[in-house]
Enzyme design. Structure first.
Site, short mmCIF file in Angstrom:
data_model
loop_
_atom_site.label_atom_id
_atom_site.label_comp_id
_atom_site.label_asym_id
_atom_site.label_seq_id
_atom_site.Cartn_x
_atom_site.Cartn_y
_atom_site.Cartn_z
N GLU A 232 -2.39 -1.62 -3.44
CA GLU A 232 -3.52 -0.94 -2.85
C GLU A 232 -3.28 0.56 -2.79
OE1 GLU A 232 -3.59 -2.60 1.06
OE2 GLU A 232 -5.01 -4.14 0.47
N HIS B 169 -7.61 -6.66 6.73
CA HIS B 169 -7.36 -5.65 7.77
C HIS B 169 -7.56 -6.24 9.16
CE1 HIS B 169 -6.16 -1.44 8.55
NE2 HIS B 169 -6.67 -1.72 9.73
N HIS C 280 0.86 -1.18 0.00
CA HIS C 280 0.00 0.00 0.00
C HIS C 280 0.90 1.23 0.00
CE1 HIS C 280 -4.02 1.83 1.53
NE2 HIS C 280 -3.30 2.76 0.93
C1 LIG Z 1 -6.35 -1.52 3.02
C2 LIG Z 1 -5.90 -2.12 4.29
O1 LIG Z 1 -6.67 -2.45 5.13
C3 LIG Z 1 -4.47 -2.37 4.45
O2 LIG Z 1 -4.05 -3.05 3.36
C4 LIG Z 1 -3.61 -1.16 4.49
O3 LIG Z 1 -2.48 -1.41 3.71
C5 LIG Z 1 -3.13 -0.88 5.87
O4 LIG Z 1 -2.28 0.24 5.75
P1 LIG Z 1 -1.13 0.45 6.84
O5 LIG Z 1 -0.21 -0.76 6.77
O6 LIG Z 1 -0.48 1.74 6.40
O7 LIG Z 1 -1.83 0.53 8.17
N1 LIG Z 2 -5.88 -5.25 2.66
C1 LIG Z 2 -5.45 -5.61 3.99
C2 LIG Z 2 -3.96 -5.71 4.01
O1 LIG Z 2 -3.32 -5.72 2.96
C3 LIG Z 2 -3.23 -5.83 5.28
O2 LIG Z 2 -3.96 -5.30 6.36
P1 LIG Z 2 -3.31 -5.58 7.81
O3 LIG Z 2 -3.20 -7.08 7.95
O4 LIG Z 2 -1.96 -4.91 7.83
O5 LIG Z 2 -4.29 -4.98 8.79
#
Ligand SMILES: CC(=O)[C@@H](O)[C@H](O)COP(=O)(O)O
Ligand SMILES: NCC(=O)COP(=O)(O)O
Length: 247
Positions: free
Chosen positions: A75, A196, A44
């Site tokens: 993402e 998440h 992300h």
């Molecule tokens: C979209 C989501 O829920 C996660 O993939 C996101 O990448 C979390 O971002 P952080 O790792 O910056 O908290």
């Molecule tokens: N889309 C969720 C992700 O890539 C990772 O979320 P998290 O496990 O770091 O909360």
């Protein structure tokens, strides 16, 4: 159908960025996770580059060419920096997330009909580039038809509300909500991802209760576990959690 595990490497980059030494390596983490059986890698690249940087994304895209069975899932917010990566790298999947630039972490999905008009042309562009589009969505059954109507291939259910209620008296009710959202998504012709705050503790219960999850993307808890167990043992443990859901 087994659920694919996509490892989110944001938090490896977060630690790496606290010194100018290049360690821990994001690409080495990806290689070790894939060698251990992970089905894909998620990143992300936020506009503030707090963790994943543009160079990480390019290096991971190059690495994944050696892993033709693995998927790259990028993402981000398509109205910020995400589309530049899609146009340049054409990952197997892009996940649109409605985060603001300085947001602490992702904490909500898209809103329909409000977001439909501006999302449609970007979804159309991604699909014309051969990139699967997943929309980050709250577990709202009533929103799934609109997500499909705007052209999404999949939705990713935002699972923090489940993770919060896991292990409490509210667990059954929140799982029922996610299962209803999953069925509504599938009835609308959408594929189904989730992510998440998923972890070794809550993953199996989720997959047992929510039908047809094609991919979970997991980062924060998995990388925390890897600090204790190492990447390979951790990935294998998460794959066991996925397999246990089918028993
Ligand atoms: C979209 C989501 O829920 C996660 O993939 C996101 O990448 C979390 O971002 P952080 O790792 O910056 O908290
Ligand atoms: N889309 C969720 C992700 O890539 C990772 O979320 P998290 O496990 O770091 O909360």
């Amino acid at each position: 159908m087994t659920t694919a595990l996509s490892v989110n490497l944001n938090k490896v980059a977060l630690v790496r960025n606290t010194r100018h030494l290049g360690i821990p390596s994001v690409t080495r983490a990806a290689a070790l996770c894939l060698e251990a059986g992970a089905h894909g890698i998620t990143v992300h690249p936020r506009p503030d580059a707090r963790h994943i940087r543009a160079q990480d994304v390019r290096e991971l895209a190059a690495l994944l060419k050696d892993w033709p069975q693995a998927e790259f899932n990028i993402e981000g917010n398509p109205f910020h920096n995400l589309m530049d990566f899609v146009r340049e790298l054409r990952p197997q999947q892009v996940t649109f997330v409605p985060d603001s630039e300085g947001q602490f972490t992702s904490d909500h999905g898209w809103s329909f009909p409000a977001d439909a008009g501006r999302l449609r042309p970007l979804i159309d562009e991604c699909r014309a580039l051969g990139v699967r589009v997943s929309l980050f969505m709250d577990a709202d059954p009533a929103a799934m038809a609109a997500a499909r109507a705007v052209g999404a291939d999949r939705v990713e259910l935002y699972t923090e509300p489940y993770a919060t209620d896991w292990g409490t008296p509210q667990q059954a009710a929140v799982l029922a909500q996610f299962a209803a959202a999953a069925r509504a998504a599938q009835a609308a012709g959408l594929g189904l991802n989730a992510g998440h705050d998923l972890s070794r503790r809550n993953l199996t219960d989720f997959l047992r209760a929510v039908p047809g999850v094609q991919e979970v993307s997991i980062g924060h808890a998995l990388i925390a576990d890897a600090l204790e167990l190492g990447y390979a043992a951790t990935v294998q443990d998460y794959l066991r959690c996925i397999d246990a859901a089918a028993l």
